[in-house]
Enzyme design. Structure first.
Site, PDB file in Angstrom:
ATOM      1  N   ASP A 142     -10.515   3.566  -3.141  1.00  0.00           N
ATOM      2  CA  ASP A 142     -11.179   2.536  -2.539  1.00  0.00           C
ATOM      3  C   ASP A 142     -12.357   2.341  -3.114  1.00  0.00           C
ATOM      4  OD1 ASP A 142      -8.609   2.187  -1.143  1.00  0.00           O
ATOM      5  OD2 ASP A 142      -9.481   2.222   0.855  1.00  0.00           O
ATOM      6  N   ASP A 164       0.709  -1.093   0.116  1.00  0.00           N
ATOM      7  CA  ASP A 164       0.003  -0.144   0.052  1.00  0.00           C
ATOM      8  C   ASP A 164       1.085   1.419   0.193  1.00  0.00           C
ATOM      9  OD1 ASP A 164      -2.515   1.270  -0.005  1.00  0.00           O
ATOM     10  OD2 ASP A 164      -3.311   0.242   1.841  1.00  0.00           O
TER      11      ASP A 164
HETATM   12  C1  GLA Z   1      -5.989   1.440   1.800  1.00  0.00           C
HETATM   13  C2  GLA Z   1      -6.159   0.414   0.572  1.00  0.00           C
HETATM   14  C3  GLA Z   1      -7.110  -0.587   1.018  1.00  0.00           C
HETATM   15  C4  GLA Z   1      -6.797  -1.334   2.245  1.00  0.00           C
HETATM   16  C5  GLA Z   1      -6.640  -0.221   3.338  1.00  0.00           C
HETATM   17  C6  GLA Z   1      -5.762  -0.882   4.715  1.00  0.00           C
HETATM   18  O1  GLA Z   1      -6.923   2.358   1.951  1.00  0.00           O
HETATM   19  O2  GLA Z   1      -6.353   0.906  -0.553  1.00  0.00           O
HETATM   20  O3  GLA Z   1      -7.278  -1.586  -0.035  1.00  0.00           O
HETATM   21  O4  GLA Z   1      -5.699  -2.034   2.237  1.00  0.00           O
HETATM   22  O5  GLA Z   1      -5.567   0.845   2.787  1.00  0.00           O
HETATM   23  O6  GLA Z   1      -5.718   0.257   5.671  1.00  0.00           O
END
Ligand code: GLA
Length: 372
Positions: free
Chosen positions: A182, A126
Site C-alpha cells: 500500500d 483484494d
Molecule cells: C489492502 C489494499 C488497499 C485497500 C485495503 C482495504 O490493504 O491493498 O488498497 O483496499 O486493503 O482494507
C-alpha cells in the site's frame, strides 16, 4: 472484455477508509463531473472496503451496510451511472476482507451475480484472509465467476505483487494487477514504488496493466494514509508523471469535492494523460535508478515521452543522450521538445538533452523527431 487503456477513476480508500456512505459517493460522482474529471477520462468511481454488513444474509448473499447505504448499492450505482460514470466495488479472495467484512472465498458465483445485479462495472479483488488455495487459482475462480455473470466487469486483482503475480495476472483474466504494497502519502513511499517495478513494466500492456497503487496527489497529509504534511507539490508532480510514464491505472485518492487548483491542473494535465493513455501502451525504458533516472516511452504518432526524475534531496543534472534511442550524431536526427508541465515549446535539440531537476521533482517532455 477488452481494456485497452490504463483504467482511470477514483477510489474511496486513501481518504475515507470505512467513513463511506451514500451521500459521500453521490457527492463524489457530482464532483467528478463538475470538476471535468470524467471529461478527461476518470470514469470509474470505486467503493473500496467496508461497504457491507459484517454478515451475509440467510441465503449467503452480501448485504450493503444499512446505515451507510440505506437504499442499497443499486440505488448508488444507478446514480453514478446517471452521471455518465462507471461504478466499482470491492471484495477479497479470502474468507474476510482486509478490514474484516465478508470475503468472497467459496461465494464467488453468488457474489459475481450480486455485483452484476447491482450494476457493477469494476471489481477490486483484494487478498486478505486468503485460504490455502494457490493464489493464482483463487483469482482465477473469481475471474471465471465474473466472466459468466452476464455483465462486463473489469477485474482488478490486488495481491500486492506477491506470488510473482506479473507471471500469471494476464492469464487469469485480470485487467490490472497491483504489484506493490500500500502506498502512503510520503515521498519515501512514492520513491520506493516508482523504483520497485522498473524491470517488470515489460509485463504490462493492453488488457492487463501493472497497477502501482492509487494516487496520493493532493492528500497533503489528510485522510486514511496521510502522514504529517504529506508531500510537496513537486513530489506530487513526480508521482503523477511517473504513474503516467509507467502506464499505471490512475485512480484518484483524494477528496474530489475539495480539489486544490494545483492538484486539479496536475490530474487533468492533457500531455500527461495522453502519455498514460497512449494506445500503444508501450512500457518505458529507464537509465539510472537510485540517485536520478531518465525514462523514455515510445508513443503513437511518431512521438516520445522523455522524463527526468530526481528522487534525492539535492538538485541533480540529468542527461538523456540520443544514443539511448540507438541514434548517433551521423544520423542527423534532432528532436523538438515540449514541456508537459508548462506547454512551452523549447525548440530543437541535437544529440542530447540535459536538464537540472530540483530535489524530489521531475521534468518531462514530449519529443518529436525531425530528420534533417
Ligand atoms: C489492502 C489494499 C488497499 C485497500 C485495503 C482495504 O490493504 O491493498 O488498497 O483496499 O486493503 O482494507
Amino acid at each position: 472484455m477488452i481494456v485497452n487503456k490504463p483504467p482511470m477513476g477514483w477510489n474511496s480508500w486513501n481518504t475515507f477508509t470505512d467513513k463511506i456512505d451514500e451521500k459521500l459517493i453521490m457527492e463524489t460522482a457530482d464532483a467528478m463531473v463538475e470538476n471535468g474529471l470524467l471529461e478527461v477520462g476518470y470514469e470509474y468511481l470505486v467503493i473500496d472496503d467496508c461497504w457491507s454488513e459484517k454478515e451475509r444474509d440467510k441465503n449467503g448473499m452480501l448485504v450493503a451496510d444499512k446505515q451507510k447505504f440505506p437504499h442499497g448499492m443499486k440505488y448508488v450505482a444507478d446514480y453514478v451511472h446517471s452521471k455518465g460514470l462507471k461504478f466499482g466495488m470491492y471484495s477479497c479472495t479470502g474468507t474476510l476482507t482486509c478490514a474484516g467484512y465478508p470475503g468472497s472465498f467459496g461465494h464467488e458465483f453468488e457474489d459475481a451475480k450480486y455485483f452484476a445485479e447491482v450494476g457493477v462495472d469494476f471489481l477490486k479483488y483484494d487478498n486478505c484472509y486468503a485460504t490455502t488455495m494457490e493464489n493464482r487459482l483463487a483469482y482465477l475462480r473469481m475471474s471465471v465467476a465474473l466472466r459468466s455473470c452476464g455483465r462486463d466487469i473489469l477485474f482488478s486483482a490486488c495481491n500486492w505483487g506477491t506470488n510473482d503475480v506479473h507471471n500469471w495476472a494476464r492469464s487469469v483474466g485480470a485487467h490490472m494487477y497491483r504489484s506493490t504494497g500500500d502506498i502512503t502519502d510520503t515521498f519515501e513511499s512514492i520513491k520506493y514504488i516508482s523504483t520497485s517495478q522498473m524491470d517488470k513494466f515489460v509485463y504490462s500492456g493492453n488488457n492487463c496493466f501493472n497497477d502501482i497503487d492509487m494516487l496520493v496527489t493532493g492528500l497533503k497529509g489528510q485522510g486514511n494514509i496521510g502522514f504529517g504534511q504529506g508531500c510537496t507539490d513537486e513530489n506530487y508532480k513526480y508521482h503523477f508523471a511517473f504513474w503516467c510514464m509507467a502506464s499505471s491505472p490512475l485512480m484518484i485518492g483524494c477528496d474530489v469535492r475539495s480539489l486544490s487548483e494545483e492538484n486539479k491542473a496536475l490530474l487533468k494535465n492533457p500531455f500527461l494523460i495522453r502519455i498514460n493513455q497512449d494506445e500503444e501502451a508501450r512500457p518505458p525504458m529507464f537509465s539510472g535508478k537510485e540517485y536520478e533516472f531518465s525514462a523514455i516511452k515510445l508513443l503513437s504518432d511518431n512521438e516520445y515521452a522523455i522524463g527526468f526524475f530526481n528522487p534525492v534531496d539535492k538538485p541533480r543534472t540529468i542527461t538523456f543522450n540520443f544514443y539511448q534511442l540507438g541514434l548517433m550524431p551521423s544520423d542527423n536526427c534532432t528532436f523538438k521538445l515540449t514541456d508537459v508541465f508548462t506547454g512551452e515549446e523549447l525548440g530543437s535539440f541535437n544529440d542530447y538533452v540535459k536538464v537540472t531537476v530540483a530535489a524530489g521533482d521531475v521534468k518531462m517532455f514530449i519529443a518529436k523527431p525531425e530528420k534533417k
